[in-house]
Design a protein around this motif. Structure first.
Motif, PDB file in Angstrom:
ATOM      1  N   GLY A  13      61.295  35.450  50.964  1.00  0.00           N
ATOM      2  CA  GLY A  13      61.152  35.467  52.419  1.00  0.00           C
ATOM      3  C   GLY A  13      61.941  36.593  53.065  1.00  0.00           C
ATOM      4  N   LYS A  14      62.375  37.567  52.269  1.00  0.00           N
ATOM      5  CA  LYS A  14      63.191  38.666  52.804  1.00  0.00           C
ATOM      6  C   LYS A  14      62.413  39.449  53.873  1.00  0.00           C
ATOM      7  CE  LYS A  14      63.707  40.648  48.776  1.00  0.00           C
ATOM      8  NZ  LYS A  14      63.032  39.798  47.772  1.00  0.00           N
ATOM      9  N   GLY A  15      61.198  39.862  53.497  1.00  0.00           N
ATOM     10  CA  GLY A  15      60.392  40.643  54.443  1.00  0.00           C
ATOM     11  C   GLY A  15      60.057  39.826  55.681  1.00  0.00           C
ATOM     12  N   SER A  31      63.349  48.651  54.192  1.00  0.00           N
ATOM     13  CA  SER A  31      62.826  47.911  53.044  1.00  0.00           C
ATOM     14  C   SER A  31      62.423  48.916  51.976  1.00  0.00           C
ATOM     15  CB  SER A  31      61.609  47.086  53.479  1.00  0.00           C
ATOM     16  OG  SER A  31      60.766  46.831  52.377  1.00  0.00           O
ATOM     17  N   THR A  32      63.096  48.866  50.812  1.00  0.00           N
ATOM     18  CA  THR A  32      62.734  49.815  49.748  1.00  0.00           C
ATOM     19  C   THR A  32      61.320  49.548  49.236  1.00  0.00           C
ATOM     20  OG1 THR A  32      64.194  48.462  48.365  1.00  0.00           O
ATOM     21  CG2 THR A  32      64.949  50.673  48.922  1.00  0.00           C
ATOM     22  N   GLY A  33      60.897  48.276  49.256  1.00  0.00           N
ATOM     23  CA  GLY A  33      59.524  47.954  48.835  1.00  0.00           C
ATOM     24  C   GLY A  33      58.519  48.656  49.753  1.00  0.00           C
ATOM     25  N   ASP A  34      58.747  48.564  51.081  1.00  0.00           N
ATOM     26  CA  ASP A  34      57.839  49.217  52.037  1.00  0.00           C
ATOM     27  C   ASP A  34      57.878  50.733  51.880  1.00  0.00           C
ATOM     28  OD1 ASP A  34      57.226  46.754  53.043  1.00  0.00           O
ATOM     29  OD2 ASP A  34      58.319  46.970  54.934  1.00  0.00           O
ATOM     30  N   LEU A  35      59.095  51.277  51.694  1.00  0.00           N
ATOM     31  CA  LEU A  35      59.215  52.740  51.553  1.00  0.00           C
ATOM     32  C   LEU A  35      58.456  53.217  50.310  1.00  0.00           C
ATOM     33  CD1 LEU A  35      63.005  53.213  52.467  1.00  0.00           C
ATOM     34  CD2 LEU A  35      61.038  53.905  53.832  1.00  0.00           C
ATOM     35  N   LEU A  36      58.596  52.441  49.216  1.00  0.00           N
ATOM     36  CA  LEU A  36      57.895  52.839  47.980  1.00  0.00           C
ATOM     37  C   LEU A  36      56.384  52.718  48.153  1.00  0.00           C
ATOM     38  CD1 LEU A  36      60.310  51.121  45.427  1.00  0.00           C
ATOM     39  CD2 LEU A  36      59.897  53.582  45.618  1.00  0.00           C
ATOM     40  N   ALA A  41      50.964  55.158  48.952  1.00  0.00           N
ATOM     41  CA  ALA A  41      49.795  55.384  49.817  1.00  0.00           C
ATOM     42  C   ALA A  41      49.618  56.868  50.113  1.00  0.00           C
ATOM     43  CB  ALA A  41      49.956  54.593  51.115  1.00  0.00           C
ATOM     44  N   ALA A  42      50.758  57.591  50.220  1.00  0.00           N
ATOM     45  CA  ALA A  42      50.672  59.024  50.526  1.00  0.00           C
ATOM     46  C   ALA A  42      50.362  59.854  49.272  1.00  0.00           C
ATOM     47  CB  ALA A  42      51.980  59.493  51.165  1.00  0.00           C
ATOM     48  N   GLY A  43      50.381  59.208  48.101  1.00  0.00           N
ATOM     49  CA  GLY A  43      50.033  59.902  46.850  1.00  0.00           C
ATOM     50  C   GLY A  43      51.070  60.923  46.416  1.00  0.00           C
ATOM     51  N   THR A  44      52.355  60.726  46.808  1.00  0.00           N
ATOM     52  CA  THR A  44      53.402  61.679  46.401  1.00  0.00           C
ATOM     53  C   THR A  44      53.726  61.504  44.913  1.00  0.00           C
ATOM     54  OG1 THR A  44      55.184  60.141  46.898  1.00  0.00           O
ATOM     55  CG2 THR A  44      54.454  61.554  48.709  1.00  0.00           C
ATOM     56  N   THR A  45      54.440  62.489  44.339  1.00  0.00           N
ATOM     57  CA  THR A  45      54.841  62.393  42.927  1.00  0.00           C
ATOM     58  C   THR A  45      55.725  61.171  42.741  1.00  0.00           C
ATOM     59  OG1 THR A  45      54.884  64.788  42.972  1.00  0.00           O
ATOM     60  CG2 THR A  45      55.846  63.752  41.035  1.00  0.00           C
ATOM     61  N   LEU A  46      56.666  61.007  43.685  1.00  0.00           N
ATOM     62  CA  LEU A  46      57.557  59.836  43.616  1.00  0.00           C
ATOM     63  C   LEU A  46      56.746  58.543  43.624  1.00  0.00           C
ATOM     64  CD1 LEU A  46      60.718  59.430  45.872  1.00  0.00           C
ATOM     65  CD2 LEU A  46      59.294  57.503  45.235  1.00  0.00           C
ATOM     66  N   GLY A  47      55.745  58.486  44.517  1.00  0.00           N
ATOM     67  CA  GLY A  47      54.905  57.296  44.638  1.00  0.00           C
ATOM     68  C   GLY A  47      54.134  57.015  43.349  1.00  0.00           C
ATOM     69  N   LEU A  48      53.614  58.059  42.735  1.00  0.00           N
ATOM     70  CA  LEU A  48      52.831  57.864  41.510  1.00  0.00           C
ATOM     71  C   LEU A  48      53.707  57.320  40.381  1.00  0.00           C
ATOM     72  CD1 LEU A  48      50.589  61.077  41.620  1.00  0.00           C
ATOM     73  CD2 LEU A  48      49.918  58.723  42.144  1.00  0.00           C
ATOM     74  N   GLU A  49      54.939  57.855  40.290  1.00  0.00           N
ATOM     75  CA  GLU A  49      55.872  57.375  39.257  1.00  0.00           C
ATOM     76  C   GLU A  49      56.269  55.926  39.541  1.00  0.00           C
ATOM     77  OE1 GLU A  49      56.873  58.804  36.405  1.00  0.00           O
ATOM     78  OE2 GLU A  49      55.369  60.304  36.938  1.00  0.00           O
ATOM     79  N   ALA A  50      56.568  55.641  40.824  1.00  0.00           N
ATOM     80  CA  ALA A  50      57.002  54.295  41.217  1.00  0.00           C
ATOM     81  C   ALA A  50      55.890  53.277  40.947  1.00  0.00           C
ATOM     82  CB  ALA A  50      57.396  54.278  42.689  1.00  0.00           C
ATOM     83  N   LYS A  51      54.659  53.671  41.217  1.00  0.00           N
ATOM     84  CA  LYS A  51      53.522  52.740  41.074  1.00  0.00           C
ATOM     85  C   LYS A  51      53.430  52.193  39.644  1.00  0.00           C
ATOM     86  CE  LYS A  51      48.503  52.431  41.750  1.00  0.00           C
ATOM     87  NZ  LYS A  51      48.535  50.969  41.799  1.00  0.00           N
ATOM     88  N   LYS A  52      53.636  53.084  38.662  1.00  0.00           N
ATOM     89  CA  LYS A  52      53.536  52.648  37.262  1.00  0.00           C
ATOM     90  C   LYS A  52      54.527  51.513  36.984  1.00  0.00           C
ATOM     91  CE  LYS A  52      52.693  57.295  35.620  1.00  0.00           C
ATOM     92  NZ  LYS A  52      53.503  58.413  35.133  1.00  0.00           N
TER      93      LYS A  52
END
Ligand code: B4P
Length: 198
Positions: A13-15, A31-36, A41-52
């Protein structure tokens, strides 16, 4: 400043509670979850790595989330306080946050943990998965993996703040409004203490 860490396992229930707290206390929500998810969603390199990692119920590396939080804190030099939601999730993240806040002449006021048992967490997340579209909410095995990551890597963060005398726990099962009012009681008491010590 009022800097609150809202803590608890996935689905505690944090969010949900953060949204209510930021309205009442005019805090900046980080929220780190929201930031990630926005990096994904923006398709950044960071996002692609995080998604995995996120799609497998695993935590993203500490230096990545600490860097994201640092950037966001710097974007709000005049904030009256922050609510950290889903961060810190490891002891090194908590140490990084302490250092970052110290460098900005402030500190964590308290950590409030939402206590919810594993069965309730699983059923909440499976329910959310029906509408959220979040891959990490879709199956029970993955949810159990996230809870296991929490128990091994994140739960020790509570001891870190308990050691500083800043840890409080509340029951996270029940009506959302009732849980919110318990959280507010803790925060109001803390604000009173802050006033008295000024
Ligand atoms: P988060 O986005 O933080 O996801 P979460 O823990 O699942 O969400 P939260 O706990 O906020 O959900 P809520 O209870 O409000 O993280 C997702 C992933 O990102 C992590 O697994 C990890 O991979 C990565 N990540 C994020 N931060 C990281 C970090 N610092 N380091 C490394 N990796 C990181 O909501 C759950 C459901 O319960 C909702 O449907 C809600 O409506 C319901 N609910 C809430 N309160 C309720 C109540 N009282 N009764 C009944 N239902 C309730």
């Amino acid at each position: 400043m009022l800097n609150i860490v809202l803590f608890g396992p996935p689905g505690a229930g944090k969010g949900t509670q953060s949204q209510k707290l930021i309205d009442k206390y005019s805090l900046i929500h980080l929220s780190t979850g929201d930031l990630l998810r926005s990096e994904i969603a923006a398709g950044t390199t960071l996002g692609l790595e995080a998604k995995k990692l996120m799609d497998n119920g695993l935590l993203v590396p500490d230096e990545v989330v600490i860097g994201m939080i640092e950037n966001k804190v710097k974007e709000h030099p005049h904030a009256t306080g922050f609510i950290f939601d889903g961060f810190p999730r490891t002891v090194p993240q908590a140490q990084g946050l302490d250092k970052l806040l110290h460098d900005n002449n402030t500190e964590i006021s308290c950590m409030i943990a939402l206590r919810v048992d594993d069965e309730e967490l699983t059923s909440r997340l499976l329910l959310r998965g029906k509408t959220s579209g979040r891959p990490d909410d879709q199956n029970e095995e993955l949810i159990r993996k996230r809870v296991q990551e929490y128990n091994t890597k994140t739960a020790p963060v509570a001891d870190y703040y308990a050691g500083q005398g800043k840890f409080y726990a509340v029951d996270g099962i029940g009506e959302i409004e009732d849980i919110f009012s318990t959280l507010c009681q803790h925060i109001d008491a803390l604000k009173e203490k802050q006033k008295e010590s000024r």
